[in-house]
Write an enzyme that holds these catalytic residues in place. Structure first.
Site, PDB file in Angstrom:
ATOM      1  CE1 TYR A  43      -3.114  -2.730   1.128  1.00 50.41           C
ATOM      2  CE2 TYR A  43      -4.145  -1.143   1.020  1.00 50.41           C
ATOM      3  CZ  TYR A  43      -4.667  -2.637   0.871  1.00 50.41           C
ATOM      4  OH  TYR A  43      -5.103  -3.387   1.056  1.00 50.41           O
TER       5      TYR A  43
ATOM      6  CE  LYS B 225       2.132 -17.879   1.874  1.00 52.89           C
ATOM      7  NZ  LYS B 225       1.618 -19.019   1.792  1.00 52.89           N
TER       8      LYS B 225
END
Ligand code: NAD
Length: 359
Positions: free
Chosen positions: A124, A191
């Site tokens: 973002y 992750k």
């Protein structure tokens, strides 16, 4: 003590839910001086300005704001007011408590999760390169030279920066929030098995920060597994801390577990300022109809009262909201078992019922 709070009226259903929230917060009896300001599509239409600088200055001065939803105009070249405010005020932590209230329709009745989302980094950050541009061609050549891996020439590229500084402050925020609010555990979500240098760094820094908070349990989960676990056994989790993109997705998942947008409060918090807002948007089709549910913004008011250390007032208001919702009589259409239920009340009348419960 007098508190100065900015109230941003927003557009669409914004002004209706903002006034309902203001009346409910006032009914707690706290001495609040509101600085009511306008921003959003209605103001843009009248004056050509979506977010006046004076609004940002008012928030800087008051340090605390409640913000009603604001439409993101499509195709006018304006950026989202929400993203802009987060950026200029450095509101780096997005806080989304997701809690079951009796009377709210949901598949679960035992949700009590707090999502802490990093607000400034990750995919973002807005660092993007368009397919076919000279910049993307140069970037692809550089990446191929540096990494030895090939990238298709017809790719667009979005960059995912995650820093030690950004991670340290969001993880600290999560632990401080846990400590201040009697929570027992923080789970870092990532992750790191695939993205070793971005998510891997997030995890490494989170582990380092966790060592300083021996009174709070710490664990980590891989994001895909986290989603499954949240659906299967949400009661195992407490405070979740996540980078920006996973935080965006998982906070909506958790809002869904707790009963959806109508009851999902939120806050964007930085070191100097905090802006409290509902998760839902401006629902323009319901504008001016006195129809939508004010609960999410009223519960954002509860978070605001806790933030300014008016815990008693926060508890009173939350109890009143919970009472009205549990009774299910003076609630808006979306909270009735049948959406066409003629006994549903309007936005303003639901606020009246909440206020009456505090007397
Ligand atoms: P939305 O949340 O405004 O509305 C989607 C639907 O959810 C509505 O049509 C309505 O059926 C329901 N809904 C939303 N709030 C409700 C409430 N309080 N009570 C009952 N039902 C409610 O989402 P959208 O239509 O995707 O977005 C509309 C505009 O709002 C867009 O311009 C978007 O960018 C903006 N937005 C702003 C914010 C913000 O200001 N923080 C957040 C999300 C979206």
């Amino acid at each position: 003590m007098t508190h100065h709070i900015t109230l941003i009226l927003g557009d669409g259903i914004g002004p209706e839910v903002a006034r309902a929230a203001r009346r409910c917060v006032d009914a707690t009896g706290e001495d609040i001086k509101w600085d009511e300001v306008e921003a959003g599509a209605d103001l843009l239409e009248r004056t050509g300005v979506l977010l006046p600088d004076a609004v940002v200055e008012t928030i800087r001065r008051d340090k605390v704001a409640i913000k009603a939803p604001i439409t993101t105009p499509v195709g006018t070249g304006f950026r989202s007011v929400n993203v802009h405010l987060r950026k200029v005020l450095d509101l780096y932590a997005c806080l989304r408590p997701c809690k079951s209230y009796k009377g709210v329709r949901s598949r679960y009745d035992n949700i009590d999760l707090v999502v802490v989302r990093e607000n400034t980094e990750d995919l973002y950050a807005g660092v993007e390169f368009e397919k076919g541009s000279d910049d993307v061609a140069e970037l692809i050549r550089t990446i191929e030279k540096l990494s030895g891996s090939t990238i298709r020439k017809d790719s667009g590229i979005s960059i995912k920066p995650i820093s030690v500084t950004g991670t340290r402050r969001i993880v600290r925020f999560a632990f401080e929030y846990a400590r201040a609010n009697g929570r027992r555990k923080v789970t870092a979500v990532h992750k790191a098995n695939i993205m070793k240098f971005s998510d891997g760094l997030f995890l490494e820094v989170a582990r380092e920060v966790a060592k300083k908070y021996t009174d709070i349990e710490f664990e980590d989960r891989i994001v895909d597994n986290m989603c499954m676990q949240l659906v299967q056994k949400p009661e195992l989790y407490d405070v979740l801390v996540l980078p920006n993109l996973y935080g965006d997705i998982v906070s909506d998942l958790c809002a869904g577990l707790a009963g959806g947008l109508g009851v999902a409060p939120g806050a964007n918090i930085g070191d100097n300022c905090a802006v409290f807002e509902a998760t839902h948007g401006s629902a323009p089709k319901y504008k001016g109809m006195n129809k939508v549910n004010p609960t999410a913004l009223i519960l954002s008011g509860v978070l605001m009262l806790r933030h300014i250390n008016e815990t008693g007032a926060a508890d009173r208001l939350e109890r009143a909201v919970a009472g009205v919702v549990a009774e299910g009589k003076y609630v808006t259409y979306d909270m009735k078992p049948n959406r066409d239920d003629p006994t549903a009340v309007g936005t303003s009348e639901m606020a009246d019922a909440i206020i009456a419960r505090m007397k």
